[in-house]
Motif scaffolding. Structure first.
Motif, mmCIF file in Angstrom:
data_model
loop_
_atom_site.group_PDB
_atom_site.id
_atom_site.type_symbol
_atom_site.label_atom_id
_atom_site.label_comp_id
_atom_site.label_asym_id
_atom_site.label_seq_id
_atom_site.Cartn_x
_atom_site.Cartn_y
_atom_site.Cartn_z
ATOM 1 N N HIS A 215 -14.810 34.287 28.811
ATOM 2 C CA HIS A 215 -15.901 34.029 29.216
ATOM 3 C C HIS A 215 -17.397 33.515 29.392
ATOM 4 C CE1 HIS A 215 -15.561 36.422 32.252
ATOM 5 N NE2 HIS A 215 -16.529 35.810 32.763
ATOM 6 N N GLY A 216 -18.210 31.998 29.244
ATOM 7 C CA GLY A 216 -19.240 32.447 29.341
ATOM 8 C C GLY A 216 -19.749 30.955 30.084
ATOM 9 N N SER A 217 -20.690 30.705 29.171
ATOM 10 C CA SER A 217 -21.087 29.191 30.371
ATOM 11 C C SER A 217 -21.762 28.262 28.772
ATOM 12 C CB SER A 217 -21.695 29.056 31.180
ATOM 13 O OG SER A 217 -23.801 29.318 31.302
ATOM 14 N N THR A 218 -21.795 26.900 29.330
ATOM 15 C CA THR A 218 -23.115 26.130 28.538
ATOM 16 C C THR A 218 -24.229 26.461 28.834
ATOM 17 O OG1 THR A 218 -22.418 24.255 29.803
ATOM 18 C CG2 THR A 218 -21.269 24.641 27.668
ATOM 19 N N SER A 219 -25.493 26.192 28.210
ATOM 20 C CA SER A 219 -26.650 25.768 28.690
ATOM 21 C C SER A 219 -27.191 25.169 29.833
ATOM 22 C CB SER A 219 -27.975 25.728 27.381
ATOM 23 O OG SER A 219 -27.453 26.579 26.570
ATOM 24 N N ASN A 220 -28.325 25.040 30.181
ATOM 25 C CA ASN A 220 -28.262 24.282 31.532
ATOM 26 C C ASN A 220 -29.230 22.789 31.131
ATOM 27 O OD1 ASN A 220 -28.537 22.737 33.839
ATOM 28 N ND2 ASN A 220 -29.617 23.780 35.406
ATOM 29 N N ILE A 221 -29.000 22.169 30.482
ATOM 30 C CA ILE A 221 -30.228 21.249 29.092
ATOM 31 C C ILE A 221 -30.522 20.068 30.712
ATOM 32 C CG2 ILE A 221 -29.463 22.279 26.883
ATOM 33 C CD1 ILE A 221 -27.560 19.407 26.928
ATOM 34 N N ALA A 222 -29.429 19.925 31.231
ATOM 35 C CA ALA A 222 -29.976 19.146 32.464
ATOM 36 C C ALA A 222 -30.564 19.052 33.535
ATOM 37 C CB ALA A 222 -28.601 18.442 33.399
ATOM 38 N N GLN A 223 -30.660 21.128 33.681
ATOM 39 C CA GLN A 223 -32.208 21.232 33.936
ATOM 40 C C GLN A 223 -32.200 21.216 35.560
ATOM 41 O OE1 GLN A 223 -35.983 20.554 32.236
ATOM 42 N NE2 GLN A 223 -35.406 22.516 30.934
ATOM 43 N N LYS A 224 -30.611 21.298 35.659
ATOM 44 C CA LYS A 224 -30.326 20.525 37.458
ATOM 45 C C LYS A 224 -29.704 21.776 37.927
ATOM 46 C CE LYS A 224 -30.322 15.340 36.868
ATOM 47 N NZ LYS A 224 -29.107 14.533 36.988
ATOM 48 N N ASP A 225 -29.770 21.642 39.326
ATOM 49 C CA ASP A 225 -29.111 23.470 39.477
ATOM 50 C C ASP A 225 -28.158 22.848 39.670
ATOM 51 O OD1 ASP A 225 -32.002 23.934 40.752
ATOM 52 O OD2 ASP A 225 -31.409 23.514 42.876
ATOM 53 N N ARG A 226 -27.102 24.384 39.253
ATOM 54 C CA ARG A 226 -25.888 24.220 39.132
ATOM 55 C C ARG A 226 -25.376 25.686 40.053
ATOM 56 N NH1 ARG A 226 -22.209 27.859 37.686
ATOM 57 N NH2 ARG A 226 -22.984 28.325 35.310
ATOM 58 N N TYR A 227 -25.064 25.897 41.097
ATOM 59 C CA TYR A 227 -24.452 26.746 41.810
ATOM 60 C C TYR A 227 -23.110 27.015 41.427
ATOM 61 C CZ TYR A 227 -29.303 27.586 43.353
ATOM 62 O OH TYR A 227 -30.463 27.196 43.759
ATOM 63 N N THR A 228 -22.448 28.536 41.569
ATOM 64 C CA THR A 228 -20.946 29.005 41.271
ATOM 65 C C THR A 228 -21.077 29.993 42.593
ATOM 66 O OG1 THR A 228 -20.764 28.400 39.433
ATOM 67 C CG2 THR A 228 -19.178 29.506 40.404
ATOM 68 N N LEU A 229 -20.127 30.078 43.313
ATOM 69 C CA LEU A 229 -19.235 31.474 44.139
ATOM 70 C C LEU A 229 -18.422 31.743 43.747
ATOM 71 C CD1 LEU A 229 -19.538 32.957 46.724
ATOM 72 C CD2 LEU A 229 -17.996 31.586 47.755
ATOM 73 N N ILE A 230 -18.617 33.656 42.965
ATOM 74 C CA ILE A 230 -16.757 33.797 42.462
ATOM 75 C C ILE A 230 -16.973 34.802 42.960
ATOM 76 C CG2 ILE A 230 -16.654 35.121 40.208
ATOM 77 C CD1 ILE A 230 -19.097 33.578 38.512
ATOM 78 N N SER A 231 -15.243 34.954 43.369
ATOM 79 C CA SER A 231 -15.065 36.752 43.985
ATOM 80 C C SER A 231 -14.241 37.213 43.087
ATOM 81 C CB SER A 231 -14.414 36.085 45.375
ATOM 82 O OG SER A 231 -15.078 34.732 46.865
ATOM 83 N N THR A 232 -13.792 38.121 43.458
ATOM 84 C CA THR A 232 -12.787 39.139 42.557
ATOM 85 C C THR A 232 -12.378 40.179 43.370
ATOM 86 O OG1 THR A 232 -14.767 38.870 40.576
ATOM 87 C CG2 THR A 232 -12.974 40.740 40.578
ATOM 88 N N TYR A 233 -10.810 39.858 43.347
ATOM 89 C CA TYR A 233 -9.369 40.551 43.692
ATOM 90 C C TYR A 233 -9.087 41.874 42.698
ATOM 91 C CZ TYR A 233 -10.832 36.994 46.631
ATOM 92 O OH TYR A 233 -11.026 35.696 47.515
ATOM 93 N N HIS A 234 -8.071 42.627 43.211
ATOM 94 C CA HIS A 234 -6.745 43.823 42.422
ATOM 95 C C HIS A 234 -5.915 43.393 43.282
ATOM 96 C CE1 HIS A 234 -10.198 46.774 43.266
ATOM 97 N NE2 HIS A 234 -9.854 46.276 44.332
ATOM 98 N N ALA A 235 -4.641 44.379 42.742
ATOM 99 C CA ALA A 235 -4.587 44.297 43.432
ATOM 100 C C ALA A 235 -4.531 45.746 44.276
ATOM 101 C CB ALA A 235 -2.518 45.031 42.866
ATOM 102 N N PRO A 236 -3.680 45.569 45.783
ATOM 103 C CA PRO A 236 -3.949 47.128 47.246
ATOM 104 C C PRO A 236 -3.572 48.738 46.852
ATOM 105 C CG PRO A 236 -2.820 45.094 47.864
ATOM 106 C CD PRO A 236 -2.591 45.079 46.497
ATOM 107 N N ALA A 237 -4.586 49.351 45.951
ATOM 108 C CA ALA A 237 -3.856 50.167 45.605
ATOM 109 C C ALA A 237 -5.337 51.906 46.745
ATOM 110 C CB ALA A 237 -4.296 51.084 44.275
ATOM 111 N N ASN A 238 -4.732 52.969 46.806
ATOM 112 C CA ASN A 238 -6.253 53.529 46.695
ATOM 113 C C ASN A 238 -7.489 54.142 46.051
ATOM 114 O OD1 ASN A 238 -3.762 55.055 48.320
ATOM 115 N ND2 ASN A 238 -3.619 56.145 46.560
#
Length: 227
Positions: free
Chosen positions: A186-209
Motif C-alpha cells: 500500500h501507499g498513497s496518492t500525492s496531495n495535489i489538492a493541498q488540503k488537509d487529509r488526516y488519518t488515524l491508523i491502529s495496529t493489532y495482532h493476536a494475543p501472545a507473550n
C-alpha cells in the motif's frame, strides 16, 4: 456486509472497506485531537505521530471501539490485541505520495499484524488517499532501502514491481475504515489538492507473550482473548 463476505474479501483481496464506521462529528473531534498531537508531540517536519493512545484518552477510546472490534472479530479468529496507533497527515506543505511498502518490513520476525486506517476527512486521489494493491498480501516482495527526503518510509517497494491493473485508489468518505494485513502492499496518492487529509491508523495482532518488539508500545492491551 455479512460476516462471511467480510472474511472472504479480506482473505481474497487483502483488504476490506467499511463505510461509516464512525460519524462526522466523531471524525471532527479526532481530527482536532490529531492536530494537537502533531503540534505538541511530533517533530516539526513529521507527517506521522506514533503512540497516539499513550498520550490521548480520545484516541485510546477509539482503538477499542466496539464497532471496530466487531469487524476485527470476523477476520482475527485467534483473538485481538491492540499494539499501537498513529496519526498520519497530508497537508499543503506535506503533499508527497507515500511510497509503496508493506508494514511487515518495519517489524521483521514478529507475529502477523493488521492495521485499521480510518479517514478523518473525505479522501480521494487528489488529497493523498490510501492506495492498495489487490492480492499483494499473497506474494513475496523485494525491499529497497530508500527514504523520503524527510527521512520517513525507509523501506519501500519499487514502482516497477507493481502491476497497475491491481492498484485500487481508495476514494472514501470520512468515517470509513479500511482493514488490511501487514503483508498488503500500500501507499498513497500525492496531495495535489493541498488540503488537509488526516488519518488515524491502529495496529493489532493476536494475543501472545510479549515479543521484544512489543515492549516499545506501552498502550498495548488484549481486547479479545484467544479462545
Amino acid at each position: 456486509m455479512a460476516s462471511d463476505d467480510i472474511a472472504y474479501c479480506y482473505e481474497h483481496d487483502g483488504f476490506i472497506i467499511i463505510p461509516d464506521l464512525i460519524d462526522g462529528e466523531e471524525c471532527e473531534k479526532l481530527k482536532i485531537e490529531a492536530q494537537k498531537l502533531l503540534k505538541e508531540k511530533a517533530h516539526p517536519d513529521a507527517s506521522v505521530y506514533v503512540h497516539a493512545s499513550v498520550t490521548s484518552p480520545i484516541c485510546e477510546k477509539y482503538h477499542k471501539d466496539p464497532r471496530l472490534v466487531n469487524i476485527l472479530k470476523k477476520i482475527m479468529p485467534d483473538g485481538i490485541m491492540f499494539l499501537s496507533d498513529k496519526i498520519v497527515v497530508k497537508t499543503s506543505e506535506k503533499t508527497f505520495a507515500t511510497p509503496w511498502h508493506i508494514d511487515c518490513f518495519y517489524w521483521p520476525n514478529t507475529r502477523p499484524k493488521l492495521s485499521v486506517w480510518i479517514a478523518l476527512d473525505d479522501a480521494n486521489a487528489d488529497n493523498g488517499t490510501l492506495t492498495v494493491v489487490r492480492g499483494s498480501h499473497k506474494k513475496d516482495w523485494k525491499m529497497i532501502n530508500k527514504a523520503l527526503p524527510n527521512g520517513e518510509f525507509i523501506y519501500r517497494i519499487s514502482d516497477e514491481d507493481i502491476n497497475n491493473d491491481d492498484v485500487v485508489v481508495c476514494t472514501v468518505k470520512r468515517g470509513t475504515a479500511i482493514f488490511f494485513p501487514d503483508t498488503l502492499v500500500h501507499g498513497s496518492t500525492s496531495n495535489i489538492a493541498q488540503k488537509d487529509r488526516y488519518t488515524l491508523i491502529s495496529t493489532y495482532h493476536a494475543p501472545a507473550n510479549d515479543e521484544k518488539f512489543d515492549f516499545d508500545f506501552p498502550a498495548r492491551e488484549v481486547l479479545v482473548p484467544t479462545n
